[in-house]
Design a protein around this motif. Sequence first.
Motif, PDB file in Angstrom:
ATOM      1  N   PHE A  71       0.850  -1.183   0.000  1.00  0.00           N
ATOM      2  CA  PHE A  71       0.000   0.000   0.000  1.00  0.00           C
ATOM      3  C   PHE A  71       0.889   1.238   0.000  1.00  0.00           C
ATOM      4  O   PHE A  71       1.888   1.286   0.713  1.00  0.00           O
ATOM      5  CB  PHE A  71      -0.888   0.045   1.248  1.00  0.00           C
ATOM      6  CG  PHE A  71      -1.996  -0.965   1.248  1.00  0.00           C
ATOM      7  CD1 PHE A  71      -3.168  -0.727   0.544  1.00  0.00           C
ATOM      8  CD2 PHE A  71      -1.886  -2.149   1.955  1.00  0.00           C
ATOM      9  CE1 PHE A  71      -4.192  -1.643   0.538  1.00  0.00           C
ATOM     10  CE2 PHE A  71      -2.907  -3.081   1.967  1.00  0.00           C
ATOM     11  CZ  PHE A  71      -4.062  -2.832   1.255  1.00  0.00           C
ATOM     12  N   SER A  72       0.523   2.223  -0.784  1.00  0.00           N
ATOM     13  CA  SER A  72       1.251   3.490  -0.753  1.00  0.00           C
ATOM     14  C   SER A  72       0.779   4.277   0.466  1.00  0.00           C
ATOM     15  O   SER A  72      -0.270   3.962   1.054  1.00  0.00           O
ATOM     16  CB  SER A  72       0.983   4.290  -2.029  1.00  0.00           C
ATOM     17  OG  SER A  72      -0.353   4.755  -2.050  1.00  0.00           O
ATOM     18  N   LEU A  73       1.527   5.284   0.836  1.00  0.00           N
ATOM     19  CA  LEU A  73       1.144   6.124   1.961  1.00  0.00           C
ATOM     20  C   LEU A  73      -0.193   6.796   1.682  1.00  0.00           C
ATOM     21  O   LEU A  73      -1.057   6.878   2.565  1.00  0.00           O
ATOM     22  CB  LEU A  73       2.228   7.169   2.235  1.00  0.00           C
ATOM     23  CG  LEU A  73       2.046   8.045   3.466  1.00  0.00           C
ATOM     24  CD1 LEU A  73       1.875   7.211   4.722  1.00  0.00           C
ATOM     25  CD2 LEU A  73       3.226   8.981   3.613  1.00  0.00           C
ATOM     26  N   ASP A  74      -0.405   7.251   0.457  1.00  0.00           N
ATOM     27  CA  ASP A  74      -1.661   7.885   0.072  1.00  0.00           C
ATOM     28  C   ASP A  74      -2.833   6.911   0.196  1.00  0.00           C
ATOM     29  O   ASP A  74      -3.899   7.273   0.700  1.00  0.00           O
ATOM     30  CB  ASP A  74      -1.562   8.422  -1.360  1.00  0.00           C
ATOM     31  CG  ASP A  74      -2.786   9.224  -1.758  1.00  0.00           C
ATOM     32  OD1 ASP A  74      -3.164  10.158  -1.007  1.00  0.00           O
ATOM     33  OD2 ASP A  74      -3.378   8.910  -2.815  1.00  0.00           O
ATOM     34  N   GLU A  75      -2.635   5.667  -0.235  1.00  0.00           N
ATOM     35  CA  GLU A  75      -3.696   4.649  -0.123  1.00  0.00           C
ATOM     36  C   GLU A  75      -4.011   4.371   1.345  1.00  0.00           C
ATOM     37  O   GLU A  75      -5.180   4.273   1.727  1.00  0.00           O
ATOM     38  CB  GLU A  75      -3.279   3.358  -0.830  1.00  0.00           C
ATOM     39  CG  GLU A  75      -3.224   3.473  -2.328  1.00  0.00           C
ATOM     40  CD  GLU A  75      -2.577   2.285  -3.004  1.00  0.00           C
ATOM     41  OE1 GLU A  75      -2.872   2.087  -4.203  1.00  0.00           O
ATOM     42  OE2 GLU A  75      -1.778   1.556  -2.364  1.00  0.00           O
TER      43      GLU A  75
END
Length: 87
Positions: free
Chosen positions: A65-69
């Motif tokens: 998971f990306s930080l934004d997600e």
Amino acid sequence: MIGLNRIRNNRKGGDSVAKNRKRPTYAKLKGFFVSNRINQSEPAEVIGVTRCTFNQKINGLGSDFSLDEARKLCAKYNLEMGEYFYF
């Protein structure tokens, strides 16, 4: 005969999926969704990916998971980032 033995070993519980994992799973996050009866399509839509991609992320098989997600999921479901995600 070798191929047959491989099939038999997989049926006996050989965890070939665990061998293909790129990283640990998000078991606690997955548990949250299961206990709240949220199917994977809903959080997938929140972060803008397909259900299949979300499933790979949460099970440690695809990209992380990306930080934004992670931020989007925490905001939508009122989750603590440090409790559910590894950064």
